[in-house]
Write a protein that holds these residues in place. Structure first.
Motif, PDB file in Angstrom:
ATOM      1  N   ARG A 121       0.795  -1.228   0.000  1.00 14.32           N
ATOM      2  CA  ARG A 121       0.000   0.000   0.000  1.00 14.32           C
ATOM      3  C   ARG A 121       0.824   1.272   0.000  1.00 14.32           C
ATOM      4  NH1 ARG A 121      -2.133  -1.853   5.080  1.00 14.32           N
ATOM      5  NH2 ARG A 121      -1.635   0.252   5.702  1.00 14.32           N
ATOM      6  N   ASP A 135       1.042   6.922  -0.062  1.00 15.61           N
ATOM      7  CA  ASP A 135       0.006   5.928  -0.290  1.00 15.61           C
ATOM      8  C   ASP A 135      -0.099   5.676  -1.792  1.00 15.61           C
ATOM      9  OD1 ASP A 135      -2.810   5.011  -0.914  1.00 15.61           O
ATOM     10  OD2 ASP A 135      -2.888   4.997   1.283  1.00 15.61           O
ATOM     11  N   GLU A 137      -2.421   4.267  -3.550  1.00 18.73           N
ATOM     12  CA  GLU A 137      -3.746   4.475  -4.127  1.00 18.73           C
ATOM     13  C   GLU A 137      -4.100   5.936  -4.343  1.00 18.73           C
ATOM     14  OE1 GLU A 137      -5.778   2.188  -5.457  1.00 18.73           O
ATOM     15  OE2 GLU A 137      -4.094   0.863  -5.052  1.00 18.73           O
ATOM     16  N   ASN A 138      -3.791   6.797  -3.363  1.00 14.29           N
ATOM     17  CA  ASN A 138      -4.262   8.176  -3.468  1.00 14.29           C
ATOM     18  C   ASN A 138      -3.158   9.234  -3.432  1.00 14.29           C
ATOM     19  OD1 ASN A 138      -3.512   8.410  -0.771  1.00 14.29           O
ATOM     20  ND2 ASN A 138      -5.588   8.029  -0.020  1.00 14.29           N
TER      21      ASN A 138
END
Length: 186
Positions: A121, A135, A137-138
């Motif tokens: 992650r 992060d 993902e974002n």
């Protein structure tokens, strides 16, 4: 050390090899900054590789890390003006690159390349502020250690238990340091 074997014979040479998590491939770059994946099951010396596409408005790009699952690679880029840096995850199966972050910070291609953590992650890297987590993902940033005045932390590596970070302090002699984490869950 007497059992040497030339693995590649690629025009222009290769730099910065990173082993895949399963140990069957290398993620690397040519001297002219073309990122590539090399399948090590081929007859050696290997002369062909899978070249990855150039990503956006780039001055240079470097391999940074494999994703924890081995299905993708992390590529760090700097634009021609050296002011903007981006991080991408390139999915080897789909051939798609996804921008993680594009910021006005300088990724140090010698000391601060991001590494994907085992949690799948996060990326950890050093920049002008210190050691940070990003992060995947974002793109959210979290500061782990701030550079003290007159120093720069570089080349961070997380211990497998996530309780310690090892890094180099470039203040004078580039000594190795360790920081223990009070909360290894994040």
């Amino acid at each position: 050390g007497s059992d040497l074997e030339q693995v590649t014979e690629i025009k222009g040479g290769v730099v910065l090899p990173f082993w895949s998590p399963d140990g069957t491939r290398l993620f690397t770059s040519s001297m002219d900054a073309i990122t590539m994946v090399i399948d090590l099951d081929r007859k050696r010396p290997i002369t062909e590789m899978t070249k990855l596409p150039r990503l956006g408005r780039i001055g240079s790009e470097q391999p940074a890390s494999w994703t924890a699952d081995g299905r993708g690679v992390v590529i760090a880029t700097r634009e021609h003006d050296q002011q903007m840096a981006s991080l991408f995850v390139y999915d080897l199966e789909s051939g798609q690159a996804r921008l993680i972050t594009r910021e006005r910070f300088r990724i140090d291609f010698h000391y601060g390349l991001p590494i994907a953590l085992d949690d799948g992650r996060h990326l950890m890297l050093s920049d002008d502020e210190g050691i940070i987590l990003i992060d995947i993902e974002n793109g959210a940033r979290k500061s782990l250690l701030k550079n003290p005045p007159g120093s720069k932390y570089a080349s961070p590596r997380m211990a497998s238990d996530r309780r310690s970070i090892f890094f180099v302090n470039l203040e004078e002699e580039a000594d190795l340091w360790m920081a223990r984490r009070s909360d290894p869950s994040n």
